[in-house]
Design a protein around this motif. Structure first.
Motif, PDB file in Angstrom:
ATOM      1  N   VAL A  56       4.478  -3.080  18.370  1.00  0.00           N
ATOM      2  CA  VAL A  56       4.696  -4.527  18.232  1.00  0.00           C
ATOM      3  C   VAL A  56       3.348  -5.246  18.227  1.00  0.00           C
ATOM      4  CG1 VAL A  56       5.734  -6.560  19.311  1.00  0.00           C
ATOM      5  CG2 VAL A  56       6.893  -4.354  19.437  1.00  0.00           C
ATOM      6  N   GLY A  57       3.187  -6.166  17.306  1.00  0.00           N
ATOM      7  CA  GLY A  57       1.983  -6.983  17.256  1.00  0.00           C
ATOM      8  C   GLY A  57       0.731  -6.205  16.889  1.00  0.00           C
ATOM      9  N   GLN A  58       0.862  -5.169  16.070  1.00  0.00           N
ATOM     10  CA  GLN A  58      -0.271  -4.319  15.716  1.00  0.00           C
ATOM     11  C   GLN A  58      -0.656  -4.483  14.250  1.00  0.00           C
ATOM     12  OE1 GLN A  58      -1.862  -2.408  18.104  1.00  0.00           O
ATOM     13  NE2 GLN A  58      -0.472  -3.607  19.365  1.00  0.00           N
ATOM     14  N   GLU A  59      -1.918  -4.213  13.970  1.00  0.00           N
ATOM     15  CA  GLU A  59      -2.383  -4.139  12.589  1.00  0.00           C
ATOM     16  C   GLU A  59      -2.560  -2.663  12.258  1.00  0.00           C
ATOM     17  OE1 GLU A  59      -6.007  -5.559   9.678  1.00  0.00           O
ATOM     18  OE2 GLU A  59      -6.290  -5.633  11.843  1.00  0.00           O
ATOM     19  N   ILE A  60      -1.842  -2.185  11.262  1.00  0.00           N
ATOM     20  CA  ILE A  60      -1.933  -0.801  10.819  1.00  0.00           C
ATOM     21  C   ILE A  60      -2.774  -0.804   9.537  1.00  0.00           C
ATOM     22  CG2 ILE A  60      -0.662   1.269  10.147  1.00  0.00           C
ATOM     23  CD1 ILE A  60       0.006   0.247  12.995  1.00  0.00           C
ATOM     24  N   VAL A  61      -3.874  -0.051   9.542  1.00  0.00           N
ATOM     25  CA  VAL A  61      -4.774  -0.005   8.390  1.00  0.00           C
ATOM     26  C   VAL A  61      -4.438   1.220   7.547  1.00  0.00           C
ATOM     27  CG1 VAL A  61      -7.179   0.090   7.641  1.00  0.00           C
ATOM     28  CG2 VAL A  61      -6.571  -1.166   9.720  1.00  0.00           C
ATOM     29  N   VAL A  62      -4.117   0.988   6.284  1.00  0.00           N
ATOM     30  CA  VAL A  62      -3.804   2.064   5.340  1.00  0.00           C
ATOM     31  C   VAL A  62      -4.890   2.008   4.271  1.00  0.00           C
ATOM     32  CG1 VAL A  62      -2.078   3.011   3.753  1.00  0.00           C
ATOM     33  CG2 VAL A  62      -1.342   1.794   5.812  1.00  0.00           C
ATOM     34  N   ASP A  63      -5.993   2.744   4.504  1.00  0.00           N
ATOM     35  CA  ASP A  63      -7.107   2.680   3.564  1.00  0.00           C
ATOM     36  C   ASP A  63      -7.848   4.013   3.414  1.00  0.00           C
ATOM     37  OD1 ASP A  63      -8.551   2.945   5.890  1.00  0.00           O
ATOM     38  OD2 ASP A  63      -9.778   1.172   5.575  1.00  0.00           O
ATOM     39  N   GLU A  64      -7.199   5.108   3.749  1.00  0.00           N
ATOM     40  CA  GLU A  64      -7.782   6.438   3.639  1.00  0.00           C
ATOM     41  C   GLU A  64      -9.106   6.556   4.395  1.00  0.00           C
ATOM     42  OE1 GLU A  64      -7.905   7.862  -0.373  1.00  0.00           O
ATOM     43  OE2 GLU A  64      -5.773   7.538  -0.661  1.00  0.00           O
ATOM     44  N   GLY A  65      -9.259   5.789   5.480  1.00  0.00           N
ATOM     45  CA  GLY A  65     -10.455   5.851   6.305  1.00  0.00           C
ATOM     46  C   GLY A  65     -11.636   5.064   5.780  1.00  0.00           C
ATOM     47  N   MET A  66     -11.460   4.299   4.712  1.00  0.00           N
ATOM     48  CA  MET A  66     -12.581   3.561   4.117  1.00  0.00           C
ATOM     49  C   MET A  66     -13.163   2.521   5.063  1.00  0.00           C
ATOM     50  SD  MET A  66     -11.553   3.218   0.136  1.00  0.00           S
ATOM     51  CE  MET A  66     -13.160   2.546  -0.268  1.00  0.00           C
ATOM     52  N   SER A  67     -12.354   1.969   5.957  1.00  0.00           N
ATOM     53  CA  SER A  67     -12.878   0.962   6.893  1.00  0.00           C
ATOM     54  C   SER A  67     -13.780   1.590   7.954  1.00  0.00           C
ATOM     55  CB  SER A  67     -11.720   0.207   7.559  1.00  0.00           C
ATOM     56  OG  SER A  67     -10.895   1.100   8.265  1.00  0.00           O
ATOM     57  N   LEU A  68     -13.768   2.915   8.062  1.00  0.00           N
ATOM     58  CA  LEU A  68     -14.615   3.607   9.030  1.00  0.00           C
ATOM     59  C   LEU A  68     -16.012   3.886   8.468  1.00  0.00           C
ATOM     60  CD1 LEU A  68     -12.017   6.174  10.347  1.00  0.00           C
ATOM     61  CD2 LEU A  68     -12.708   4.014  11.406  1.00  0.00           C
ATOM     62  N   LEU A  69     -16.198   3.722   7.179  1.00  0.00           N
ATOM     63  CA  LEU A  69     -17.492   4.026   6.557  1.00  0.00           C
ATOM     64  C   LEU A  69     -18.505   2.944   6.828  1.00  0.00           C
ATOM     65  CD1 LEU A  69     -16.235   5.366   3.130  1.00  0.00           C
ATOM     66  CD2 LEU A  69     -16.918   6.691   5.123  1.00  0.00           C
TER      67      LEU A  69
END
Length: 69
Positions: A56-69
């Motif tokens: 609840v109240g979460q942001e789920i990032v679906v970007d194949e790990g690109m935001s970690l680069l």
């Protein structure tokens, strides 16, 4: 960060905050190097299912790990 899909926010146990799905680049008929639209859809279906009642109240990032680069 890409577009966000989310539910309206509210408060209280009867009206919990919605979850958000943030996407990275998504494949199109012209550009198919990145994530696929069905991967985002599977995430949304999971969040809407009985398998995720306590997320609840979460942001789920679906970007194949690109935001970690």
């Amino acid at each position: 960060m890409g577009p966000r899909l989310n539910a309206p926010e509210s408060s209280g146990p009867a009206h919990p905050c919605g979850n958000a799905i943030s996407t990275g680049p998504i494949a199109t008929p012209v550009w198919n190097k990145f994530g696929m639209p069905d991967e985002v859809a599977h995430t949304a279906l999971f969040l809407a299912s009985d398998d995720a009642p306590h997320i609840v109240g979460q942001e789920i990032v679906v970007d194949e790990g690109m935001s970690l680069l």
